[in-house]
Write a protein that holds these residues in place. Sequence first.
Motif, PDB file in Angstrom:
ATOM      1  N   PRO A 190       0.828  -1.210   0.000  1.00  0.00           N
ATOM      2  CA  PRO A 190       0.000   0.000   0.000  1.00  0.00           C
ATOM      3  C   PRO A 190       0.863   1.261   0.000  1.00  0.00           C
ATOM      4  CG  PRO A 190       0.119  -0.924   2.210  1.00  0.00           C
ATOM      5  CD  PRO A 190       0.823  -1.902   1.303  1.00  0.00           C
ATOM      6  N   ASN A 191       0.330   2.330  -0.565  1.00  0.00           N
ATOM      7  CA  ASN A 191       1.001   3.630  -0.561  1.00  0.00           C
ATOM      8  C   ASN A 191       2.388   3.595  -1.180  1.00  0.00           C
ATOM      9  OD1 ASN A 191      -1.204   4.868   0.732  1.00  0.00           O
ATOM     10  ND2 ASN A 191      -0.400   4.338   2.760  1.00  0.00           N
ATOM     11  N   VAL A 192       2.563   2.759  -2.197  1.00  0.00           N
ATOM     12  CA  VAL A 192       3.840   2.641  -2.900  1.00  0.00           C
ATOM     13  C   VAL A 192       3.584   2.636  -4.398  1.00  0.00           C
ATOM     14  CG1 VAL A 192       5.931   1.262  -3.231  1.00  0.00           C
ATOM     15  CG2 VAL A 192       4.833   1.292  -1.004  1.00  0.00           C
ATOM     16  N   ALA A 193       4.457   3.302  -5.154  1.00  0.00           N
ATOM     17  CA  ALA A 193       4.349   3.286  -6.609  1.00  0.00           C
ATOM     18  C   ALA A 193       5.744   3.245  -7.211  1.00  0.00           C
ATOM     19  CB  ALA A 193       3.599   4.520  -7.108  1.00  0.00           C
ATOM     20  N   MET A 194       5.815   2.794  -8.469  1.00  0.00           N
ATOM     21  CA  MET A 194       7.068   2.828  -9.203  1.00  0.00           C
ATOM     22  C   MET A 194       6.803   3.467 -10.553  1.00  0.00           C
ATOM     23  SD  MET A 194       9.954  -0.088  -9.657  1.00  0.00           S
ATOM     24  CE  MET A 194      11.646   0.495  -9.946  1.00  0.00           C
ATOM     25  N   VAL A 195       7.617   4.473 -10.899  1.00  0.00           N
ATOM     26  CA  VAL A 195       7.424   5.173 -12.159  1.00  0.00           C
ATOM     27  C   VAL A 195       8.709   5.133 -12.973  1.00  0.00           C
ATOM     28  CG1 VAL A 195       5.697   6.706 -11.161  1.00  0.00           C
ATOM     29  CG2 VAL A 195       8.074   7.443 -11.247  1.00  0.00           C
ATOM     30  N   GLU A 196       8.533   5.206 -14.269  1.00  0.00           N
ATOM     31  CA  GLU A 196       9.681   5.203 -15.174  1.00  0.00           C
ATOM     32  C   GLU A 196      10.013   6.633 -15.578  1.00  0.00           C
ATOM     33  OE1 GLU A 196      10.839   3.735 -19.700  1.00  0.00           O
ATOM     34  OE2 GLU A 196       9.171   2.770 -18.644  1.00  0.00           O
ATOM     35  N   SER A 197      11.232   7.044 -15.311  1.00  0.00           N
ATOM     36  CA  SER A 197      11.701   8.360 -15.729  1.00  0.00           C
ATOM     37  C   SER A 197      13.220   8.391 -15.564  1.00  0.00           C
ATOM     38  CB  SER A 197      11.045   9.478 -14.905  1.00  0.00           C
ATOM     39  OG  SER A 197      11.277  10.736 -15.516  1.00  0.00           O
ATOM     40  N   ASP A 198      13.833   9.464 -16.030  1.00  0.00           N
ATOM     41  CA  ASP A 198      15.290   9.555 -16.087  1.00  0.00           C
ATOM     42  C   ASP A 198      15.759  10.754 -15.280  1.00  0.00           C
ATOM     43  OD1 ASP A 198      18.033  10.090 -17.074  1.00  0.00           O
ATOM     44  OD2 ASP A 198      17.560   8.512 -18.519  1.00  0.00           O
ATOM     45  N   LEU A 199      16.797  10.553 -14.476  1.00  0.00           N
ATOM     46  CA  LEU A 199      17.328  11.620 -13.639  1.00  0.00           C
ATOM     47  C   LEU A 199      17.769  12.825 -14.459  1.00  0.00           C
ATOM     48  CD1 LEU A 199      18.197  12.640 -10.883  1.00  0.00           C
ATOM     49  CD2 LEU A 199      20.262  11.251 -11.046  1.00  0.00           C
ATOM     50  N   ARG A 200      18.066  12.606 -15.725  1.00  0.00           N
ATOM     51  CA  ARG A 200      18.478  13.714 -16.583  1.00  0.00           C
ATOM     52  C   ARG A 200      17.296  14.584 -17.015  1.00  0.00           C
ATOM     53  NH1 ARG A 200      22.219   9.335 -19.580  1.00  0.00           N
ATOM     54  NH2 ARG A 200      20.337   8.165 -19.019  1.00  0.00           N
ATOM     55  N   LYS A 201      16.074  14.217 -16.560  1.00  0.00           N
ATOM     56  CA  LYS A 201      14.876  15.003 -16.863  1.00  0.00           C
ATOM     57  C   LYS A 201      14.143  15.291 -15.544  1.00  0.00           C
ATOM     58  CE  LYS A 201      14.369  12.701 -21.354  1.00  0.00           C
ATOM     59  NZ  LYS A 201      13.495  11.839 -22.192  1.00  0.00           N
ATOM     60  N   PRO A 202      14.694  16.174 -14.711  1.00  0.00           N
ATOM     61  CA  PRO A 202      14.143  16.383 -13.366  1.00  0.00           C
ATOM     62  C   PRO A 202      12.698  16.859 -13.334  1.00  0.00           C
ATOM     63  CG  PRO A 202      15.767  18.071 -13.915  1.00  0.00           C
ATOM     64  CD  PRO A 202      15.881  17.015 -14.961  1.00  0.00           C
TER      65      PRO A 202
END
Length: 256
Positions: A121-133
């Motif tokens: 619960p209350n957890v998510a995972m998202v795809e993104s890149d640190l080079r795009k803050p």
Amino acid sequence: MTENPPAGIDISTPNVARIYDYMLGGKDNFEADREAAEQIIKAFPESREGVQLNREFLGNAVRHLAGDAGIRQFVDLGAGLPTQNNVHQVAYAVNPDVRAVYVDNDPVVCVHGRALLASSPNVAMVESDLRKPDEIWSRVLETGLINADEPVALLLVAVLHFLDDPYAEVARLRELMAPGSHLVITHLSSKDDRSGDTETMRQVYSRASSGVVPRTVADIQRFFGDFELLDSGDFISPRALERFAVLGWAGVARKP
């Protein structure tokens, strides 16, 4: 992990997240990852313990932030594969109201991570890149778990040394964080007396999914900008920090 992976997974190229998993004693790795990890261990025999100490520092920092600092929301950038004693699990043990978002730029890691975290619960995972803050922050907020107006703990654990020059991106993330937020960083350090071993490690990672850029302690501390650096000795033993210093540096800082 079986050597007959799902379609789309390249098991012939070492992967940073899976190398880390292997060093932690996990099973989500392939032969190429294990071979790369063993080459790193040969150059730096301390690296396996260093990975364990990195994880120890992370756990202690999260406990401190969820407890003494009163932080209720965590964002883990470059999270890699969920393993044992993940950020949300450590934080939940202190306060079950904590929310956590994991971010990684590897789509395979994200798919696997979402499956492993599906029942949390209350957890998510998202795809993104640190080079795009800005994209990262937007996608993190879209989960509905993170309130931009409240203090957040932003974790950059063993990730910045895989980027050539991420200072501007980290500075932008600092701007987006509310006052009272905390930034947690662990990073491989460079030392003149280990330059040959460091070069061997660079060569191994150059064949993996990412290169590696160790930095001096002064250059690592630049990532904190004008944040107030905390005394890590308040939440992790000086002996553990001393042992970790052979390979890297770690710190936690608060936004005024």
